[in-house]
Design a protein around this motif. Structure first.
Motif, short mmCIF file in Angstrom:
data_model
loop_
_atom_site.label_atom_id
_atom_site.label_comp_id
_atom_site.label_asym_id
_atom_site.label_seq_id
_atom_site.Cartn_x
_atom_site.Cartn_y
_atom_site.Cartn_z
N LEU A 113 0.84 -1.20 0.00
CA LEU A 113 0.00 0.00 0.00
C LEU A 113 0.88 1.26 0.00
O LEU A 113 0.59 2.23 -0.72
CB LEU A 113 -0.92 -0.01 1.21
N ALA A 114 1.98 1.23 0.77
CA ALA A 114 2.93 2.35 0.76
C ALA A 114 3.54 2.51 -0.64
O ALA A 114 3.73 3.63 -1.12
CB ALA A 114 4.02 2.12 1.80
N ARG A 115 3.83 1.38 -1.28
CA ARG A 115 4.38 1.41 -2.65
C ARG A 115 3.37 2.06 -3.60
O ARG A 115 3.74 2.90 -4.43
CB ARG A 115 4.70 -0.01 -3.10
N ALA A 116 2.11 1.66 -3.49
CA ALA A 116 1.07 2.21 -4.36
C ALA A 116 0.91 3.71 -4.14
O ALA A 116 0.68 4.47 -5.09
CB ALA A 116 -0.26 1.49 -4.12
N LEU A 117 1.05 4.16 -2.90
CA LEU A 117 0.91 5.58 -2.59
C LEU A 117 2.04 6.41 -3.19
O LEU A 117 1.87 7.60 -3.45
CB LEU A 117 0.86 5.78 -1.07
N CYS A 118 3.20 5.77 -3.41
CA CYS A 118 4.32 6.48 -4.04
C CYS A 118 4.02 6.77 -5.51
O CYS A 118 4.66 7.64 -6.11
CB CYS A 118 5.60 5.65 -3.94
N ALA A 119 3.07 6.06 -6.08
CA ALA A 119 2.76 6.22 -7.50
C ALA A 119 1.64 7.23 -7.74
O ALA A 119 1.39 7.61 -8.89
CB ALA A 119 2.37 4.87 -8.10
N THR A 120 0.96 7.68 -6.69
CA THR A 120 -0.24 8.49 -6.91
C THR A 120 -0.46 9.54 -5.83
O THR A 120 -0.03 9.36 -4.67
CB THR A 120 -1.49 7.60 -6.97
N ARG A 121 -1.12 10.60 -6.21
CA ARG A 121 -1.65 11.57 -5.25
C ARG A 121 -3.17 11.61 -5.33
O ARG A 121 -3.81 12.36 -4.60
CB ARG A 121 -1.10 12.97 -5.54
N LYS A 122 -3.74 10.81 -6.25
CA LYS A 122 -5.16 10.94 -6.56
C LYS A 122 -5.98 9.68 -6.34
O LYS A 122 -7.08 9.75 -5.78
CB LYS A 122 -5.32 11.37 -8.03
N ILE A 123 -5.49 8.52 -6.81
CA ILE A 123 -6.39 7.37 -6.89
C ILE A 123 -5.65 6.06 -6.66
O ILE A 123 -4.54 5.86 -7.13
CB ILE A 123 -7.11 7.35 -8.27
N LEU A 124 -6.29 5.16 -5.91
CA LEU A 124 -5.75 3.83 -5.64
C LEU A 124 -6.71 2.77 -6.17
O LEU A 124 -7.92 2.85 -5.95
CB LEU A 124 -5.58 3.60 -4.13
N LEU A 125 -6.16 1.76 -6.86
CA LEU A 125 -6.92 0.59 -7.29
C LEU A 125 -6.42 -0.59 -6.46
O LEU A 125 -5.22 -0.92 -6.50
CB LEU A 125 -6.69 0.32 -8.79
N LEU A 126 -7.33 -1.21 -5.73
CA LEU A 126 -6.98 -2.27 -4.80
C LEU A 126 -7.72 -3.55 -5.17
O LEU A 126 -8.94 -3.57 -5.21
CB LEU A 126 -7.35 -1.85 -3.36
N ASP A 127 -6.96 -4.61 -5.42
CA ASP A 127 -7.55 -5.89 -5.82
C ASP A 127 -7.51 -6.85 -4.64
O ASP A 127 -6.46 -7.41 -4.32
CB ASP A 127 -6.78 -6.46 -7.02
N GLU A 128 -8.64 -7.03 -3.98
CA GLU A 128 -8.77 -7.91 -2.81
C GLU A 128 -7.65 -7.64 -1.79
O GLU A 128 -6.84 -8.52 -1.48
CB GLU A 128 -8.73 -9.38 -3.26
#
Length: 237
Positions: free
Chosen positions: A144-159
């Protein structure tokens, strides 16, 4: 403002269509849960939103200057990925790759972003530890921390809570809810319909029948009542 506007989308893979004429929109600040039966096309939709595969028809329009590379993504983990021999900090930093462009190294700003997101997820103390030595819940926080490094706007979470025990699952849902309250738009695939109607503001149900609307509308709809009832029946079996 709509970040993602999906219009008359037809999806599939290997020349097999799994979804037809799907339309919905995701506004800035939304918390959308995607639910439906196994094999209904949830993961195919996620991959299409990420630009990892092309739709058979229809279009996806991104608003507010959003690009595929600015979407944070937390995928379902495989056994091999759970055993990945890299440090926590290395994995979190890898979320900054799209920011680097052709530059073969991370700059100070990107390293600081990784540190902030590790702290944000409560894993800063594990930064030097090997990822594969962490618990399942700790690994999900890293991703989740890794995903946050890629975005300031939107997260896509698969299960995002798959395979986690109830206490860690509740902690993960609270983390995701907190991020949404901070202004990050959430799109989450979930088999947990009770969590979906608890945390999400909107529901997209795909399968033989399709529904898109608020969670209150979903709970009052025939498809929502049927799906919720079937899950409760399975839990009580």
């Amino acid at each position: 403002m709509s970040l993602i506007d999906v219009r008359s989308l037809t999806l599939g893979y290997e020349n097999r269509t799994v979804l037809r004429d799907l339309s919905f929109c995701v506004d800035e600040g939304d918390y959308l849960c995607i639910v439906g039966e196994n094999g209904s096309g949830k993961s195919t939709l996620m991959k299409t939103l990420l630009g990892l595969q092309k739709p058979f028809g229809g279009e996806i329009i991104f608003g507010d200057g959003l690009k595929h590379t600015e979407i944070g993504y937390l995928p379902q983990q495989t056994v091999v990925q759970k055993d990945f021999p890299a440090s926590v900090r290395e994995i979190v930093l890898s979320g900054c790759q799209a920011r680097c462009g052709l530059r073969p190294f991370y700059n100070r700003e990107e390293k600081q972003l990784a540190d902030r997101n590790m702290e944000r997820m409560g894993i800063k103390e594990y930064s030097r530890r090997c990822y594969r030595d962490l618990s399942g819940g700790q690994q999900q926080r890293v991703l989740l921390a890794r995903a946050l490094c890629a975005t300031r706007k939107i997260l896509l979470l698969d299960e995002p809570v798959s395979g986690l025990d109830p206490m860690v699952t509740a902690e993960m849902y609270e983390l995701i809810e907190g991020l949404n309250k901070e202004g990050i738009t959430i799109i989450m695939i979930s088999h947990d319909i009770s969590a979906a109607v608890c945390y999400a503001g909107k529901i997209l149900h795909i399968g033989k029948k399709t529904f898109f609307g608020t969670k209150e509308e979903y709970m009052a709809s025939d498809i929502g009542k049927l799906f919720i009832m079937s899950e409760e029946g399975g839990a009580n079996a």
